[in-house]
Design an enzyme around this catalytic site. Structure first.
Site, short mmCIF file in Angstrom:
data_model
loop_
_atom_site.label_atom_id
_atom_site.label_comp_id
_atom_site.label_asym_id
_atom_site.label_seq_id
_atom_site.Cartn_x
_atom_site.Cartn_y
_atom_site.Cartn_z
N LYS A 118 -6.74 0.36 -3.88
CA LYS A 118 -6.19 -0.84 -3.26
C LYS A 118 -6.91 -2.08 -3.73
O LYS A 118 -6.31 -3.14 -3.92
CB LYS A 118 -6.25 -0.74 -1.75
CG LYS A 118 -5.31 0.30 -1.20
CD LYS A 118 -5.18 0.19 0.31
CE LYS A 118 -4.15 1.15 0.81
NZ LYS A 118 -4.70 2.16 1.72
N GLU A 202 -9.33 -6.70 6.14
CA GLU A 202 -8.19 -7.61 6.14
C GLU A 202 -7.95 -8.12 7.55
O GLU A 202 -8.27 -7.42 8.52
CB GLU A 202 -6.91 -6.88 5.68
CG GLU A 202 -6.76 -6.78 4.19
CD GLU A 202 -5.49 -6.04 3.78
OE1 GLU A 202 -4.69 -5.66 4.65
OE2 GLU A 202 -5.31 -5.85 2.57
N HIS A 237 2.56 6.82 10.39
CA HIS A 237 2.63 6.64 8.94
C HIS A 237 3.60 7.59 8.25
O HIS A 237 3.61 7.70 7.04
CB HIS A 237 1.24 6.71 8.31
CG HIS A 237 0.28 5.76 8.95
ND1 HIS A 237 0.40 4.39 8.81
CD2 HIS A 237 -0.76 5.95 9.78
CE1 HIS A 237 -0.54 3.81 9.52
NE2 HIS A 237 -1.26 4.72 10.12
N ARG A 294 5.41 6.06 -7.97
CA ARG A 294 6.25 7.26 -8.06
C ARG A 294 7.67 6.93 -7.60
O ARG A 294 7.93 5.85 -7.08
CB ARG A 294 5.68 8.32 -7.12
CG ARG A 294 5.69 7.85 -5.67
CD ARG A 294 5.35 8.90 -4.65
NE ARG A 294 5.57 8.42 -3.30
CZ ARG A 294 4.70 7.70 -2.59
NH1 ARG A 294 3.52 7.37 -3.10
NH2 ARG A 294 5.00 7.28 -1.37
C1 MV4 Z 1 -1.86 -3.30 7.64
C2 MV4 Z 1 -1.32 -3.47 8.93
C3 MV4 Z 1 -1.63 -4.64 9.59
N1 MV4 Z 1 -2.43 -5.56 9.02
N2 MV4 Z 1 -2.63 -4.24 7.10
C4 MV4 Z 1 -0.59 1.27 7.15
C5 MV4 Z 1 -0.70 2.16 5.96
C6 MV4 Z 1 -0.96 1.30 4.78
N3 MV4 Z 1 0.10 1.47 3.82
C7 MV4 Z 1 -1.02 -0.09 5.29
N4 MV4 Z 1 -0.78 -0.07 6.70
C8 MV4 Z 1 -0.90 -1.19 7.47
N5 MV4 Z 1 -1.63 -2.19 6.93
C9 MV4 Z 1 -2.91 -5.33 7.79
N6 MV4 Z 1 -3.71 -6.26 7.26
C10 MV4 Z 1 -0.52 -2.48 9.46
C11 MV4 Z 1 -0.31 -1.32 8.74
C12 MV4 Z 1 0.52 -0.35 9.36
C13 MV4 Z 1 1.74 0.02 8.82
C14 MV4 Z 1 2.20 -0.50 7.61
C15 MV4 Z 1 3.39 -0.12 7.09
C16 MV4 Z 1 4.18 0.80 7.78
C17 MV4 Z 1 3.76 1.32 8.94
C18 MV4 Z 1 2.53 0.96 9.49
C19 MV4 Z 1 2.12 1.50 10.70
C20 MV4 Z 1 0.92 1.13 11.22
C21 MV4 Z 1 0.12 0.22 10.56
#
Ligand code: MV4
Length: 501
Positions: A118, A202, A237, A294
């Site tokens: 990341k 973040e 997730h 992917r």
């Molecule tokens: C975040 C967020 C809130 N704020 N980043 C979850 C997995 C990863 N792909 C990134 N994720 C998140 N990053 C910040 N700065 C909330 C999530 C997140 C989330 C993101 C996408 C789809 C579902 C989610 C469920 C919980 C938290």
């Protein structure tokens, strides 16, 4: 022009079948590999040739790189499609494939490597004007400095593992008092799960929508985007409902997000199909999070609204052909929704429910597509992801697609295992889903098991948890257990498996 004549699909189930179908349409021969658990699977019968690669556990079959490469040599295979999961984002595998003189139907090992981190991804993207969540640009090595940055950003903040995925190694910190404790947890979780304890900070966006953009790049520097997918309806997730287009963005935001996604792809010299993930806050500010290198599970909704066969494009790109589609050629037509039908009991903590598909009758008719890899009478193996099928509906607008989905869910007949169909029906009928006011908190906010009015049994969940502790089975390549619910989930598999022996 180079011509691929034979493709080995290094995957199983619905995605293996999905890829082989397009290969056949293109006049390309297919080779299936299968584990001992998948001997009777449709993807094995569909392929022109099929080879057993080992025992049921993925580590002994679908992840066995040497065996896959040996089969390619023996059967004169030209190219490998990795599907999703398994070896699809393994840069080492992509490199092995290249070194063996074969074509990897996907991006370069270098792109996979950059986007697999990341922090490296953010560094690459920072060459362009791409909005990113305020935070630390590098791995944290000085906690004092990290705390200063955190209080400048403002709590709550999120600690993320650079090597992370699927929410692993992610910790919310509400205030400075919790900082050290959560940092310790995130680092040890990241080290255990990925062998890399690098974490960064973040600002925590508390109610984001998850919107991702599909991109395609060729070997000649052309990159296009195929609009967005809205994936906010997820549980721990794991996505449950995906749709395209998103009800939450305007044409202007779409164009800007698309431009950003193309730039992210450009920043790592991307070719192949990829997905750029964004989150969007309540004020409709969007931020780049990461890129998946992917073909994704939810790619069909993009295919439905654009008319593009993404697997066909991937194969053409791998053959060195320039993209046949220009950005201006693309437009959104209609609306598509996908639900994931899992062998899980939504009424009972989404416990994986393995067993035999005694009844399995798919829905059909106008605007209905089912991508699956099972047939009536088959057993759902315990070794892999419990997804039975993807049900996709397509209509002229969102309301039509929702109506078709509800109708298709009602037509779907599955007995022998509990499925997430009833849960998905609940989503389709929920006001917040229908009016578009949902975010990634949808399931937690609105779903209680009793709304499905089926056989909820807390007793069973408790029992399963107890059995889990007693069994402590280490034979599967299980992910580290992070919370009580996951522990309960893992336990039912073990309990059933135990019972079967
Ligand atoms: C975040 C967020 C809130 N704020 N980043 C979850 C997995 C990863 N792909 C990134 N994720 C998140 N990053 C910040 N700065 C909330 C999530 C997140 C989330 C993101 C996408 C789809 C579902 C989610 C469920 C919980 C938290």
């Amino acid at each position: 022009m180079l011509q691929i004549k034979k493709i080995l699909v290094a995957n199983r189930g619905e995605i293996a079948l999905r890829i082989m179908r397009t290969a056949r349409e293109m006049g390309i021969a297919t080779v299936a590999v299968f584990s001992e658990a998948d001997r009777t699977s449709p993807h094995v019968r569909y392929a022109d040739e099929a080879v057993c690669i080992g025992a049921a556990p993925s580590a002994e079959s679908y992840l066995n790189i040497d065996k896959i490469l040996k089969i390619c040599k023996d059967l004169h295979v030209d190219a490998i499609h990795p599907g999703y999961g398994f070896l699809s984002e393994n840069a080492g595998f992509a490199r092995n494939v290249r070194d063996a003189g074969l074509i990897f139907i996907g991006p370069s090992p270098e792109s996979i490597e950059v986007m697999g981190s990341k922090l490296a991804a953010k560094h690459a993207a920072s060459q362009y004007n791409i909005p990113m969540v305020p935070g630390t640009p590098d791995a944290i090595d000085d906690r004092g400095e990290a705390k200063r940055i955190a209080s400048n950003i403002g709590y709550p903040i999120l600690i993320k593992a650079s090597a992370g995925g699927g929410g692993k190694g992610m910790r919310v910190v509400e205030n400075e008092v919790e900082f050290d404790e959560q940092m310790d947890r995130a680092v040890s979780e990241a080290r255990a799960a990925f062998g890399d304890g690098s974490v960064f900070i973040e600002k925590y966006i508390t109610s984001p929508k998850h919107i991702e953009i599909q991109v395609l790049g060729d070997h000649h520097g052309n990159i296009i985007h195929l609009f967005e997918r809205e994936c906010s309806i997820q549980r721990r997730h794991q996505k449950v409902v995906e749709e395209a287009p998103s009800i939450s963005i305007t044409p202007d935001i779409r164009a800007e997000m698309g431009r950003c996604a193309v730039d992210v792809a450009r920043s790592c010299g991307y070719y192949g199909a990829g997905t750029v993930e964004f989150i969007m806050d309540e004020a409709r500010n969007f931020y780049f999070l990461e890129m998946n290198t992917r073909l994704q599970v939810e790619h069909p909704v993009t295919e439905m609204i654009t008319g593009v066969d993404l697997v066909k494009e991937m194969i053409n790109i791998a053959q060195g052909q320039p993209l046949a589609i220009a950005q201006e050629d693309l437009q959104i037509r209609g609306h598509a929704i996908e639900i994931r039908v899992y062998a899980e009991d939504a009424a009972n903590h989404f416990l994986p429910d393995i067993g035999t598909l005694h009844t399995y009758v798919k829905p059909d008719g106008n605007g209905v597509r089912v991508d699956d890899g099972f047939e009536q009478g088959m057993e759902i193996p315990i070794y892999y992801d419990p997804m039975i099928a993807k049900l996709i509906t397509y209509g002229e607008d969102r309301e039509t697609a929702i109506r078709k989905m509800t109708r298709a869910i009602d037509e779907y007949q599955i007995s022998g295992v509990q499925t997430t169909l009833s849960f998905c029906r609940f989503v389709m009928q929920h006001e917040a889903f229908v009016n578009g006011s949902f975010d990634t908190n949808f399931v937690g906010r609105y779903f209680q098991p009793d709304v499905l009015s089926t056989n909820t049994s807390h007793e069973e969940a408790g029992l399963a948890a107890l059995i889990s502790v007693l069994l402590n089975d280490a034979s599967t390549e299980s992910k580290p257990v992070q919370n009580e619910e996951v522990a309960v989930n893992a336990s039912k598999w073990k309990a059933r498996r135990f019972a079967a022996h």
